[in-house]
Design a protein around this motif. Structure first.
Motif, PDB file in Angstrom:
ATOM      1  N   ARG A  91       0.748  -1.220  -0.198  1.00  0.00           N
ATOM      2  CA  ARG A  91      -0.025  -0.138  -0.160  1.00  0.00           C
ATOM      3  C   ARG A  91       0.900   1.088  -0.084  1.00  0.00           C
ATOM      4  NH1 ARG A  91      -4.238   2.577  -1.888  1.00  0.00           N
ATOM      5  NH2 ARG A  91      -4.914   4.073  -0.334  1.00  0.00           N
ATOM      6  N   LEU A  92       1.630   1.413   0.639  1.00  0.00           N
ATOM      7  CA  LEU A  92       2.805   2.402   0.812  1.00  0.00           C
ATOM      8  C   LEU A  92       3.691   2.624  -0.729  1.00  0.00           C
ATOM      9  CD1 LEU A  92       4.560   4.391   2.266  1.00  0.00           C
ATOM     10  CD2 LEU A  92       5.939   2.736   2.898  1.00  0.00           C
ATOM     11  N   LYS A  93       3.841   1.415  -1.242  1.00  0.00           N
ATOM     12  CA  LYS A  93       4.459   1.627  -2.777  1.00  0.00           C
ATOM     13  C   LYS A  93       3.306   2.400  -3.677  1.00  0.00           C
ATOM     14  CE  LYS A  93       7.592   0.936  -5.702  1.00  0.00           C
ATOM     15  NZ  LYS A  93       8.408   1.913  -5.778  1.00  0.00           N
ATOM     16  N   GLN A  94       2.143   1.774  -3.589  1.00  0.00           N
ATOM     17  CA  GLN A  94       1.236   2.367  -4.395  1.00  0.00           C
ATOM     18  C   GLN A  94       0.884   3.852  -4.160  1.00  0.00           C
ATOM     19  OE1 GLN A  94      -2.290  -0.117  -3.348  1.00  0.00           O
ATOM     20  NE2 GLN A  94      -1.860  -1.664  -4.999  1.00  0.00           N
ATOM     21  N   LEU A  95       0.981   4.216  -2.960  1.00  0.00           N
ATOM     22  CA  LEU A  95       0.593   5.492  -2.530  1.00  0.00           C
ATOM     23  C   LEU A  95       1.884   6.414  -2.831  1.00  0.00           C
ATOM     24  CD1 LEU A  95      -0.668   5.442   1.091  1.00  0.00           C
ATOM     25  CD2 LEU A  95      -1.986   5.809  -0.924  1.00  0.00           C
ATOM     26  N   GLU A  96       3.263   5.861  -3.021  1.00  0.00           N
ATOM     27  CA  GLU A  96       4.246   6.596  -3.459  1.00  0.00           C
ATOM     28  C   GLU A  96       4.261   6.786  -4.985  1.00  0.00           C
ATOM     29  OE1 GLU A  96       7.291   4.182  -1.854  1.00  0.00           O
ATOM     30  OE2 GLU A  96       7.483   5.410  -0.099  1.00  0.00           O
ATOM     31  N   ASP A  97       3.902   5.722  -5.695  1.00  0.00           N
ATOM     32  CA  ASP A  97       3.774   5.574  -6.980  1.00  0.00           C
ATOM     33  C   ASP A  97       2.527   6.862  -7.452  1.00  0.00           C
ATOM     34  OD1 ASP A  97       5.904   3.915  -7.079  1.00  0.00           O
ATOM     35  OD2 ASP A  97       4.364   2.146  -7.870  1.00  0.00           O
ATOM     36  N   GLY A  98       1.598   6.896  -6.929  1.00  0.00           N
ATOM     37  CA  GLY A  98       0.337   7.585  -7.269  1.00  0.00           C
ATOM     38  C   GLY A  98       1.004   9.252  -6.864  1.00  0.00           C
ATOM     39  N   ASN A  99       1.525   9.399  -5.776  1.00  0.00           N
ATOM     40  CA  ASN A  99       2.341  10.727  -5.416  1.00  0.00           C
ATOM     41  C   ASN A  99       3.128  11.040  -6.582  1.00  0.00           C
ATOM     42  OD1 ASN A  99       2.513  13.134  -4.005  1.00  0.00           O
ATOM     43  ND2 ASN A  99       3.933  12.003  -2.752  1.00  0.00           N
ATOM     44  N   ALA A 100       3.896  10.145  -7.233  1.00  0.00           N
ATOM     45  CA  ALA A 100       4.961  10.509  -8.192  1.00  0.00           C
ATOM     46  C   ALA A 100       4.279  10.910  -9.303  1.00  0.00           C
ATOM     47  CB  ALA A 100       5.790   9.589  -8.508  1.00  0.00           C
ATOM     48  N   LYS A 101       3.133  10.396  -9.719  1.00  0.00           N
ATOM     49  CA  LYS A 101       2.393  10.517 -10.949  1.00  0.00           C
ATOM     50  C   LYS A 101       1.743  11.830 -10.769  1.00  0.00           C
ATOM     51  CE  LYS A 101       1.364   5.916 -12.426  1.00  0.00           C
ATOM     52  NZ  LYS A 101       0.288   4.720 -12.211  1.00  0.00           N
ATOM     53  N   LEU A 102       1.025  12.352  -9.759  1.00  0.00           N
ATOM     54  CA  LEU A 102       0.601  13.619  -9.503  1.00  0.00           C
ATOM     55  C   LEU A 102       1.547  14.983  -9.419  1.00  0.00           C
ATOM     56  CD1 LEU A 102      -1.893  12.789  -6.739  1.00  0.00           C
ATOM     57  CD2 LEU A 102      -2.516  13.177  -8.934  1.00  0.00           C
ATOM     58  N   LYS A 103       2.839  14.500  -9.104  1.00  0.00           N
ATOM     59  CA  LYS A 103       3.998  15.483  -9.039  1.00  0.00           C
ATOM     60  C   LYS A 103       4.462  16.078 -10.379  1.00  0.00           C
ATOM     61  CE  LYS A 103       5.707  15.174  -4.456  1.00  0.00           C
ATOM     62  NZ  LYS A 103       6.820  14.816  -3.499  1.00  0.00           N
ATOM     63  N   ARG A 104       4.403  14.771 -11.253  1.00  0.00           N
ATOM     64  CA  ARG A 104       5.031  14.918 -12.632  1.00  0.00           C
ATOM     65  C   ARG A 104       4.514  16.216 -13.414  1.00  0.00           C
ATOM     66  NH1 ARG A 104       5.047  10.131 -14.284  1.00  0.00           N
ATOM     67  NH2 ARG A 104       6.655   9.304 -12.656  1.00  0.00           N
TER      68      ARG A 104
END
Length: 74
Positions: free
Chosen positions: A42-55
């Motif tokens: 779940r942490l990994k999924q949240l980090e990936d989602g956060n990276a997609k939003l920051k890009r």
């Protein structure tokens, strides 16, 4: 890996088995230690989602700076 180490397997043996340096293992243990597998996923999924939003934001920032320079705003 962390559970194996907590169960008594030496860190050096774990690092050799998984082809990691001792420093990398320590970083992973600091980040994921005490978590269950589902929590880590779940942490990994949240980090990936956060990276997609920051890009897109990072892509738009240079454009904002150029527009502000053209308009003369600080």
């Amino acid at each position: 890996m962390i559970k194996d180490q907590e169960a008594g397997l030496p860190r050096s043996e774990l690092c050799r088995k998984h082809r990691l340096s001792s420093a990398t293992f320590c970083k992973l243990k600091a980040k994921y230690g005490g978590m269950e597998l589902s929590d880590a996923k779940r942490l990994k999924q949240l980090e990936d989602g956060n990276a997609k939003l920051k890009r897109p934001l990072a892509d738009a920032m240079p454009d904002n700076v150029v527009l502000k320079d053209l308009l003369g705003k600080p």
